[in-house]
Structures are given as structure tokens and as C-alpha cells.
Design a protein around this motif. Structure first.
Motif, PDB file in Angstrom:
ATOM      1  N   GLU A  43       0.843  -1.207   0.000  1.00 51.15           N
ATOM      2  CA  GLU A  43       0.000   0.000   0.000  1.00 51.15           C
ATOM      3  C   GLU A  43       0.875   1.253   0.000  1.00 51.15           C
ATOM      4  O   GLU A  43       0.613   2.221  -0.723  1.00 51.15           O
ATOM      5  CB  GLU A  43      -0.928  -0.002   1.216  1.00 51.15           C
ATOM      6  CG  GLU A  43      -2.015  -1.072   1.200  1.00 51.15           C
ATOM      7  CD  GLU A  43      -3.235  -0.643   0.392  1.00 51.15           C
ATOM      8  OE1 GLU A  43      -3.170   0.367  -0.328  1.00 51.15           O
ATOM      9  OE2 GLU A  43      -4.266  -1.347   0.487  1.00 51.15           O
ATOM     10  N   ILE A  71      -4.098  -6.672  -2.925  1.00 54.46           N
ATOM     11  CA  ILE A  71      -4.026  -5.237  -3.204  1.00 54.46           C
ATOM     12  C   ILE A  71      -4.565  -4.950  -4.601  1.00 54.46           C
ATOM     13  O   ILE A  71      -5.278  -3.962  -4.829  1.00 54.46           O
ATOM     14  CB  ILE A  71      -2.578  -4.725  -3.085  1.00 54.46           C
ATOM     15  CG1 ILE A  71      -1.999  -5.039  -1.695  1.00 54.46           C
ATOM     16  CG2 ILE A  71      -2.525  -3.217  -3.363  1.00 54.46           C
ATOM     17  CD1 ILE A  71      -2.726  -4.389  -0.543  1.00 54.46           C
ATOM     18  N   LYS A  75      -6.827  -2.034  -6.564  1.00 52.00           N
ATOM     19  CA  LYS A  75      -5.858  -1.033  -7.054  1.00 52.00           C
ATOM     20  C   LYS A  75      -5.186  -1.478  -8.355  1.00 52.00           C
ATOM     21  O   LYS A  75      -4.095  -1.022  -8.681  1.00 52.00           O
ATOM     22  CB  LYS A  75      -4.777  -0.810  -5.983  1.00 52.00           C
ATOM     23  CG  LYS A  75      -5.351  -0.486  -4.591  1.00 52.00           C
ATOM     24  CD  LYS A  75      -5.391   0.972  -4.313  1.00 52.00           C
ATOM     25  CE  LYS A  75      -6.044   1.275  -2.968  1.00 52.00           C
ATOM     26  NZ  LYS A  75      -5.137   1.178  -1.850  1.00 52.00           N
TER      27      LYS A  75
END
Length: 330
Positions: A43, A71, A75
Motif C-alpha cells: 500500500e 491489493i 488497485k
């Protein structure tokens, strides 16, 4: 963060990438892998502008790709994703390399499933298969581009001849190979070839497998499951000799007011706009330090001073075991 172009693709990738291997593989035992910290590191990488992430299907037998998927789920558009195929495990946990078209089809489907993505941005053959013409391997990889499963192709640890033969089949966007202050064999022909063909050089282990960090002062600092304990450079007299170079580089970095790891990464960046180091880390603390290297400017005098240090302290020991060396630059 600064950005560099990937080969002739026009894609912009962060000048400092992120090698994700150590989050799940090689540098320790299961107890050394901390998923919450790894996820926080991923992140933070995005917050720092590090959009170029590198993994492989063999890291943790797919565990690393699964980790990244957590993630990527929200994203995906922020990450330029690279993964690799080719190493297979036997029942005794030993590995062998398979660059066959049949295995490539199997591997890409498995990686897409673990990563939970529709397409892989950069797909590497992890090594060159000595038993299969590189044209066959790259031809099968090129088919994946046509199918929309892969966007760009890469090679890893390939020789000049293999790079040229592969490029004749399909454009190669990147060559991933070990390159650092401790490993410079790519300067003997390979780098000239990638530049001639417009291929980016993605430098893995740019910190000398941790030597540049100054955190390893004796092999006892490595956990029992750390594969570096088996590498010639980390053993006996070789390690003692290599520490002399580390200490000299650390002293110079201190004079510059930067970390030794930043000096090593800045040196790589100064070797050309076509070079993108992918230092690996599983902790936020080191990620921020590595990212800061993109802002370090080394003068001609600095580079000359580093060259002088390297001329005085030769690196001792091969970068892999004898068996591992048979798989590189071929």
C-alpha cells in the motif's frame, strides 16, 4: 517518484520498482513472513508512486502472487504488474526449468487466477531453457499477447545471442538480470545489446542481496531458512572480503549524508535512463529509504569515487551456487 519508459512500449514505470519475492520466499522461514506488514508495504509503495511490481509464480509456490492479489483487487489500475514463469517443483522440492509452449499456456492461466487479474502487463520467461529453442518459448509467449492475456514480453538472465534470437520473434520490452555494485557482468556485452534493441534493463538484487544495506555483518545474521547462506559470496573468507567493499561504500554514503542502499540504487540509476532497479523489501521502513534514492543525484566526481572503491575491493565468490550459475546468461 520519477518515472522511466519501458523499452519501446511508451509505458511509464517508476524509476525504483518493487521486488516482492522476499515477502513470501527465499529470505527466511515462514515465521519471517509477515502478511500484514507486507500488505502495508505494498500500500505504501503506491502512496510513494512505486507502480512497477515484480513477482513470479515460483515465489512461495504461488503464495507471492496470491499476496499481491489482495491489493490488486481494488488497485489494479495503479500497478504495472510483472510476473515470471518456468521454474517447476519436483516432489522433493527441488526445481527444474520448463520453457515449453505447453507449460507456458498452463502457467499463464495459473498466474492470472492467483493474481485475480485479466491481463499481465509484463510476462517474463524466468530463464532460458537449454533444451528448447528460445524462438519456441517466445513464440508461445507472443501468442499470449495476441490472446490479450499478456501485454509485453520480457526475458530474464539471457545471453546476447538469446536476446537477439528472441527479439527476432517478438519485441522484447525488458531484460531482467542481476545488476549492482557487486554484480556487473551485464556490462560485458549484454547491456550494449539491450540498448541496441531498445530493451529496458530491469536490475534485480540491486542491493547485492542485502549487502548494500549494511544490515548483514556476519552470516549468522541470516535465518536458517535464508537461501543466501548457500551462496558463495556469503560464505567464509569471501564474505569477509566482501564486507570490506561494503564498509568502504558505507563510509562514502555517510559522507554524502545518505544511506548505503540509496548510494547503490542511485549509482544504478546513473548508469542510464534504460535501467530500472527493483529492490526487494517486506518492510515499510526500507521501502521509504529505497524510494528516496530516486532523488539522489551523484556527480561525476561521486561516480569516479565509487569506481575507485570498486577497483580497490574486488567482490569475492560467485553470485549463485555452481548449479545456479548454469542457469544464468544463457
Amino acid at each position: 517518484m520519477q518515472y522511466r519508459k519501458l523499452g519501446k512500449t511508451g509505458e511509464s514505470i517508476s524509476a525504483i520498482g518493487l521486488g516482492c519475492m522476499g515477502m513470501s520466499f527465499a529470505y527466511g522461514n515462514e515465521q519471517d513472513f509477515n502478511e500484514p506488514e507486507s500488505l502495508a508495504t505494498l500500500e505504501l509503495a503506491l502512496d510513494l508512486g512505486i507502480n512497477f511490481w515484480d513477482t513470479a509464480d515460483m515465489y512461495g509456490k504461488g503464495a507471492n502472487e496470491i499476496l499481491l492479489s489482495k491489493i490488486l483487487a481494488t488497485k489494479r489500475d495503479k500497478v504495472f504488474l510483472a510476473t515470471k514463469f518456468g521454474f517447476r517443483y519436483r516432489d522433493d522440492n527441488s526445481t527444474y526449468f520448463d520453457g515449453s509452449p505447453a507449460y507456458i499456456k498452463q502457467s499463464v492461466e495459473a498466474s492470472l487466477k492467483r493474481l485475480k487479474v485479466d491481463v499481465i502487463d509484463l510476462y517474463y520467461t524466468h530463464r532460458i531453457d537449454e533444451n528448447i529453442p528460445v524462438e519456441e518459448t517466445v513464440g508461445a509467449m507472443a501468442a499470449l499477447v495476441k490472446e490479450g492475456k499478456v501485454r509485453y514480453l520480457g526475458l530474464s538472465e539471457a545471453s546476447v545471442e538469446s536476446i537477439k534470437r528472441a527479439s527476432a520473434v517478438h519485441p522484447i520490452a525488458a531484460l531482467q538480470t542481476e545488476y549492482s555494485l557487486f554484480t556487473r557482468d551485464v556490462e560485458d556485452g549484454i547491456l550494449a545489446t539491450t540498448r541496441e534493441l531498445g530493451i529496458s534493463l530491469v536490475a534485480y538484487s540491486p542491493l547485492g542481496r542485502g549487502l548494500s544495506t549494511g544490515a548483514i555483518n556476519k552470516t549468522g545474521d541470516l535465518s536458517d531458512g535464508d537461501f543466501r547462506k548457500n551462496l558463495p559470496r556469503f560464505q567464509g573468507a569471501n564474505f569477509d572480503q566482501n564486507l570490506q567493499m561494503v564498509n568502504a561504500l558505507e563510509a562514502f554514503a555517510k559522507e554524502k549524508g545518505i544511506a548505503a542502499a540509496q548510494l547503490s540504487l542511485a549509482w544504478l540509476l546513473a548508469q542510464g535512463e534504460d535501467i530500472v532497479p527493483i529492490p526487494g523489501t517486506k518492510r515499510r521502513k526500507y521501502l521509504q529509504e529505497n524510494a528516496g534514492a530516486a532523488d539522489v543525484q551523484l556527480s561525476a566526481e561521486d561516480l569516479a569515487a565509487i569506481d575507485h572503491i570498486l577497483s580497490k575491493h574486488a567482490i569475492a565468490g560467485l553470485r549463485y551456487t555452481e548449479g545456479g550459475m548454469k542457469l544464468v546468461n544463457r
